[in-house]
Every structure is written in C-alpha cells, then in structure tokens.
Motif scaffolding. Structure first.
Motif: not given
Lengths: 535, 215, 99
Positions: A190-197, A518-524
């Motif tokens: 669910r991480l933004p691709l910015f984080i993967w990069a 925050p609690t994340v419940t959806e995909e990026a």
C-alpha cells in the motif's frame, strides 16, 4: 479540514538557532533545499563558463588549465553536492515520514548530523575553487589524481568523502524508518511508489557509498604520503581504483535517478487520476534497478585495459538494466491511457522526464554495446547521454516534485501559468543544449577539451544557445517560488486533490505531522474514476 | 530538550519499536563498515593475486607470536563484551562494570601490542614512504604489502579507539545507574560494534600474518 | 521484544572454540598445502566469524530482518570481489596482451 493550523512546523518556533539545531525532518529538508539551491547555482555557473568557452573553436576565454578546473568543479559540485542529495535529502526528508504516517524519521539527530556533514563536505570542496582549483575530473582517476596533478585534489576528495557519510546516514535513516515506522494498515504494497523508490535508493547509499569512501581515502593517503597504492611505477594498478570508484559511482547514478522515478510515479498518478498501472511491477523494478546497478560498473572501463571477458559480462548485464527501466516507462505510459490528465507544471516535468529518460536510457544501450562504445567513448555522445539521464531525468524529477509538493512545503501556491511556461522553457533549452552534443560526439568531438576543429562550431553554438535558454528557465522558478512565499495564495491541505497521507495534514504540516497516527485502509492512488482533479 | 536517557523518543509509538529501530540502524551501520573494510580487502586480494611473492615475503616480516596473542586478547575482549550485555540485561550493575572495564583493558592491551609491532617495523625500515629504508629484492611490491598492512591494521586500530571511547562513556553511564534492565540497549549496540571489529581482525590475522608461513 | 539473554555457559563455549580455532589456524599455516593454504585459513576465519556473529552478536536469535541485512552485507562484499576478480583473473586469457 483546517487550512491553517496556528502551529505549523514553520512558525512553531523562531530564530536562527531553532533552525540550525532543529530535529524536525521538515525543517532539515528546508535546510537542504536552501543549501542545495546555492550549490546548484554554483555548479550552473561553472557549466555556463564551459559553454561560453565552447562557443568558439579557439580557447578565447580561458586557458586549458582553467577549463580543466571548470569542468571538474562543475562535475564535483553537481554530482556530489546537488544530484546525490537532491530528491532524497529535500523531498525524501520531508515526505517519507508524512507518507508513511510517522511523526519523524527514526533518528532525527542523525538526520541533522547528515546535513552538517553535507555542508562541511560541500564547503570544503567549494573552497577549492579559490585555493588552486582541481583538474582531475569528478572521477579522480589515478595516478593523475594521486601523483601528478598540481591542483588541490586533497580538499576536493576530502569534501566528497565527508559528504558520502551524509548520504549514508540519510539512507540508513530511511531504511529503518520505512521498515519500522509505517502507520497501522500501511502494508508494503500500500506504500506510495515514492517510498519504494527511496527504499531502493537507500539500499544503494548504504551498500555502495563506503566503497568510494575507502577509494578516496586511499587516493588521499597515496597523495599525502607519496606512496604507490595505485601508481603503476610503484607496483600499483590504476584500474583497481576504477573498479572501486565505479562500484559506487555507477550505482550512484541510480541514487540520482531512482528517487526522481518515485516522484514521477506520484505525479503521473495524481494528474491522471488513476492508480499506477502494474503497481507491483513498478515497485519491484526499483529494487531490480538497485540490484542490477551493482553488477554493471565495468561498462565504464571498456577501453581502460580491463579484460575483454569482463567487458563482455558487464556489457550483457548493462543491457539487463533496460528491462526494469522500461517496465517503469511502459507502466507510466499505460497509466496515462484513458486517464483524466491535467497539464499542470508538475505533470509537464513528469512527462518531460519520461521522454528524456527514454532517450537517455536508449543511448545508454548504445554505450553498453562494446563495439559502439569504443567509437563514442570519451566523446560528447557520452556527455549528452549522461545529461539526458541526470538533467532530463533526475533534475526534471526534482523540479517536478518541488512544484508538486511546494504547497505542502510552504503552504503557498505559485502562479501556475508562469510555472508551466518555465517547464516548457527548461524542456526546450535542455534539448537545444544537449541534443547537438549527441551529434557532436558521434562525429568524434572528444569531451574535456577547450578547443575543437572549426567544423564542430555550428552545433556548439546551438548547444551554448540552448544553455542560455536553460539558464533563463532555471531562474524563473527561483523568482516565482520565492515570490509565492510572501505573495502567493494560501494553499489548503490538498490543492491537487491528490491521494496520500501527506495531503491529509494541513499545509504546511504541524510540527509532529499527525496528532493521531492515521490508520490506512486503502491502497495507494485509490483515485475514483470519475473524480476529476482540482486546479 | 534532553530526554531522560532510554526514555521513549517522541517519534516512536513504544519502546519495542524504538529498540527494534536502534538494532536495525546498528546493523545497517555495520553493513557500511563491511563494505568500507570490504574495499580494502578487495584491493588487498587483487594485489595478493598479482604479486604473490611479495605478499609471501612481506608476511614473513610480521610477528606471528604478537599477532596470535593479540588475536586471543581480542577474542577475550569479545567474551567480556558479551558478558557485559548479559549483565546489563539482568540488571547486574557490578558485573556490568567489571566486564566493561575488562573489555577496555583487553582493548588497551591489544593497542599496546600493536604499537610495539609498529615500532619494530619502523626500526626495521618497513614503514612505507620516506621511512622505507629496508634493503632487499622487489622493494616496490614489498612496500605495497606493508602499505596494506598499515592501512588495514591502522583502520582497525582506529575503530578500536572509537570503541574504547564509547565503552568509557558506558562505564560513566553505568556509574550513574543507567543501562540496567530495560535500558540495556546502548550496551547491546556497542557490543555489536565491538564484535564486528573483532570479526575484522579474525580475517586480518591470517591474511596478513599467516599467508607466508609455509614453504 | 527480542531480548535474548545468552547463558554464560554458551558464551564460554564459544570463547574456547574461538581460541582453539585460532591455535589451529596458526598451526596449519606452517604446513605447505600449496594453494589450499589460503582456502583453509579463510575457511577457519569464516567459521570463527560465524560463531561471533551468530552467538556473540545474537543473530542466531535475531529477527528475520536481522538475518537478511547481516547476510546482505556479506553478499555485497562477495559481489565486489567476484566482479573485480572477474577482470583480473581473465586478463591472461586474452590473446592480445596490450593495446
């Protein structure tokens, strides 16, 4: 949502000490932004001097020795003190905790220390400009750098050495933060691709940088004590330096480009109102680029005397890097398909990135081909290829990201028309500067000379004219972004109507980012299909 | 605002998260150390393969007895370091102090023996650069070997000195009653660093001292 | 929490093993096995390091993440060595010795 909370990170405390001793990742990001901009301007001036000299075939403006110092300082400043830190240190520092729902990076003091190390290294290297210069090229090849050069190699190498630790600490901080501090529900996919990069970039920073540190240290020892570590006269092997140097410096290219790829993913999704096509592939392609980037360094040494069998292996592996790179380009393009696209300034940079990175990447394949490389090695073809990746790629990503998150950084909006115009001018100026250099290189003009045969002048005039346009393009954001700080309209928390946790906090964000984790419940990038963007 | 030591820093949710982050951060730092020394080991290995004779001869100039004793001393310091971590975990203040002090003592003995060795090499004219007055065959490559001997052991000794300073800080903290029980983390992290320095020596010893013994 | 307290007995066992291996590596070095000498020396060193890393550094009881990162460090060192030596070892294969 509140548009302006009273205590944003910008006005929570005042005075110069509250900035110089801050541990807030957002303030440290701004410290980097200011210092990086200064070094970018400095590196740009060296580039301007180079292009001015190359306007004419003869050396009218400066001596050959001065010219050598100009291109060396341009390379050292731009690579070690602008491009390597650029996106991670400014945008990454600001956004990694915000995007994953954390109150700060894992090690805030180390983060501040890394800015001080960066400044120490950069200032040390820049003092060289007034204390004799340095003429080895940014690559510090031995034995010239260790034995023969009469310029101030020591301080320059020491500056790059120190700045390397800054880069290592940033990478270390990101890896720990991304592993350990994600908000509840924010799984890896669910991480933004910015984080993967940035995660992939951080791995390279941690694994590769120490090797160039030891290589530079050996050069300094050899030079300082007059012993022969890499000097063939004293039994050493200069190619060994090149191996150690490129073990870092090729992956370093990916330190520069991967974060920008992360930026482009964010922008493409936000301005197409779509989830990135093939999210998993784009995420893993970052890791694949980071890994493969470590296995190709010998393609810088095809004509150096390296074994041709090693050359063959490095050539084949270099071709493989094209696969994850192409995965990204195709997936961004597929994301655009049937998206609700709006052409705001960040999107213009992102689209520019895709086109220019494609040209840079494809010409990289020419250079990975052994036979072609022998022909164009050390010509302007390489210079053009490199700048298509580093300026057309890395810098476009940086500028796009800066425009995309500027409202979040500062709480202000900039004039959109001017921003679009600047993006167009930079795109045109860039191509006018560097496309002729492909032709020049293919025709055989070698790099690093301040004089050239007259038949090359027309293309060089184009290139210098392009550099002037590019210079104007760079000045424009400087003016309107500074203007926006005082006079720009106030930004609400989500001016682009984009997804992502960073857009859920006020602009500029409060000191500790989130009052409640925050609690994340959806995909990026969970953009609704009919949800047409703002602006 | 200085937080009380070992307390929860504001960016973390709980102590467990903070501890795990610290351990991971330390391991990442050690990875950079592996690669840092790794560059040196790679350079050493290349020259050893291209100049095997010089490496063989150079190795014979080193004192195996001193090197061997130092290896044992360093291994002992690793044991006391591991015992110090255990003592901190179990809140045994006296044992913690004693083991930290022993670790520092072993470290100092190691550096002392190293200094004696360096001095012998200086007297024998085997220090590269202008002190290199040794006379014999293939001097350039012999000098190259000693260059690597001094750079590698010197870099190792530098790391030991840093470790000793950190250990001294831990002693002061222990005297102030910190580092016990839940607050043992700094001892563990220092231990990781100290053991890593030991591992580097475990490779340096055979590569420098032992490769020329046979034949 | 991953607080693993090692037993004194285990730590002492590792310590004795490390000393014994040190003595072994010194003794073995005086026999001429040709090219095998370096292999033996490095194998013993690698085994000693593994003992230190697994037991003194608690990796044996660490999280999977610790295993991955500790392993990655050594793997990357191997990459550096393998590809660098790929160049040096294959140089004599070339029919052209200089250009």
């Amino acid at each position: 949502m509140s548009t302006h909370s009273a205590a944003s990170y910008l006005n929570a405390s005042h005075g110069i000490a509250s900035w110089l001793f801050t541990r807030d990742h957002k303030r440290i990001a701004l410290l980097y932004l200011i210092s990086l901009s200064l070094f970018f301007a400095l590196g740009g001036m060296f580039a301007g001097a180079i292009r001015l000299e190359l306007l004419t075939p003869k050396g009218n403006l400066m001596s050959d020795a001065t010219y050598n110092k100009m291109f060396t300082l341009h390379g050292v400043v731009m690579i070690f003190f602008f491009l390597i830190p650029s996106v991670p240190a400014v945008l990454g520092n600001f956004l990694v905790p915000l995007m994953i729902g954390a109150r700060d990076l894992a090690f805030p003091k180390l983060n501040l220390l890394s800015w001080y190390l960066y400044m120490a290294g950069a200032l040390l290297a820049v003092t060289v400009a007034v204390t004799g210069g340095v003429d080895t090229g940014w690559t510090f090849y031995t034995p010239y750098s260790s034995t023969y050069s009469n310029t101030n190699v020591m301080a320059t190498a020491a500056g790059a050495f120190i700045a390397g630790f800054s880069s290592i600490l940033t990478g270390l901080n990101f890896i720990v933060t991304i592993h350990k501090m994600r908000a509840p529900g924010l799984t890896w996919f669910r991480l933004p691709l910015f984080i993967w990069a940035h995660y992939a970039t951080a791995l390279i920073q941690v694994l590769a940088t120490p090797v160039v540190a030891i290589a530079l240290l050996l050069v300094m020892l050899e030079r300082g004590f007059g012993v022969g570590i890499f000097d063939p006269k004293l039994g050493g092997d200069p190619l060994l330096f090149q191996h150690l140097f490129w073990f870092y410096s090729h992956p370093a290219v990916y330190i520069m480009i991967l974060p920008s790829m992360g930026v482009v993913s964010e922008i493409i999704a936000a301005f197409s109102r779509k989830r990135i096509f093939g999210y998993d592939f784009v995420a893993f392609s970052s890791l694949a680029i980071a890994l493969l980037g470590f296995l190709v360094w010998g393609h810088h040494m095809f004509v150096s005397g390296q074994s041709m069998y090693a050359g063959l292996v490095f050539s084949v592996l270099s071709f493989l890097v094209a696969v994850p790179s192409a995965v990204k380009v195709f997936n961004w393009t597929a994301t655009l398909y049937r998206g609700s696209i709006s052409f705001d300034a960040p999107m213009l940079y992102a689209l520019g990135f895709i086109g220019l990175f494609t040209i840079g990447g494809l010409t990289g394949l020419f250079l990975a081909t052994l036979g072609v490389d022998v022909h164009v090695h050390d010509t302007y073809f390489v210079v053009a290829h490199f700048h298509y990746i580093m300026v057309g790629g890395a810098l476009f990503g940086y500028l796009g990201g800066l425009h995309y998150w500027w409202p979040k950084l500062t709480g202000r909006l900039y004039p959109h028309t001017w921003a679009r115009l600047a993006a167009a001018i930079i795109f045109l100026g860039f191509n006018l500067t560097f496309f002729p250099q492909f032709l020049l290189g293919y025709l055989g003009m070698p790099r690093r000379y301040h004089v050239y045969p007259e038949e090359f002048q027309v293309l060089n005039v184009f290139s210098t004219a392009g550099a002037s346009v590019l210079g104007i393009g760079y000045l424009m954001p400087l003016i309107y972004l500074l203007w926006s700080l005082r006079s720009g309209a106030k930004a609400d928390s989500n001016p682009w109507n984009a997804k992502g946790l960073e857009w859920q906090v006020s602009s500029p964000p409060p000191v500790h980012n989130f009052d409640q984790v925050p609690t994340v419940t959806e995909e990026a990038y969970a953009y609704a299909p009919a949800d047409k963007g703002g602006s | 605002m200085p937080e009380p030591h070992g307390a929860l820093a504001q960016q973390f949710e709980d102590l467990e998260q903070q501890h795990e982050s610290a351990t991971l951060g330390m391991w990442l730092f050690l990875i950079t150390e592996i690669m840092f020394f790794g560059g040196l080991f790679a350079a050493y290995a290349v020259y050893r393969s291209t100049h095997p004779e010089a490496w063989h001869n150079g190795s014979r100039h080193l004192d195996v007895v001193m090197g061997g004793i130092n290896t044992a001393v360093l291994i002992s310091s690793s044991l006391t370091m591991a015992l110090a971590v255990r003592a901190a975990q179990l809140s045994k203040k006296t044992a913690l102090l004693a083991n930290l002090a022993l670790t520092i003592a072993f470290g100092a003995v190691f550096l002392g023996i190293k200094a004696i060795e360096y001095h012998h090499k200086l007297e024998a004219g085997l220090v590269p650069g202008r002190f290199f007055t040794y006379v014999g065959p293939d001097l350039d490559h012999l000098q190259l070997f000693f260059l690597f001997y001094f750079i590698m052991t010197g870099m190792h000794a530098f790391h030991m000195v840093v470790g000793l300073v950190v250990l001294a800080v831990l002693v002061v903290m222990t005297l102030k009653g910190r580092l016990l029980g839940d607050f043992y983390k700094p001892v563990e992290l220092t231990g990781l660093y100290w053991h890593f320095v030991d591992v580097v020596w475990i490779f340096l010893f055979p590569l420098l001292y032992l490769i020329g013994r046979h034949g | 929490m991953s607080t693993h307290v090692a037993s004194v007995r285990l730590l002492l066992t590792i310590f004795v093993m490390l000393l014994a291996l040190t003595a072994t590596t010194v003794a073995v070095a005086y026999f001429d096995f040709g090219r095998v000498n370096i292999v033996v020396a490095l194998s013993i060193a690698a085994f000693k390091s593994a003992l230190v890393v697994l037991y003194f550094m608690h990796v044996r009881y660490g999280s999977r993440l610790t295993w991955v990162f500790a392993g990655a460090g050594f793997l990357w060192l191997v990459l550096l060595l393998v590809f660098t030596f790929g160049d040096y070892l294959s140089r004599p294969w070339e029919s052209v010795t200089a250009w």
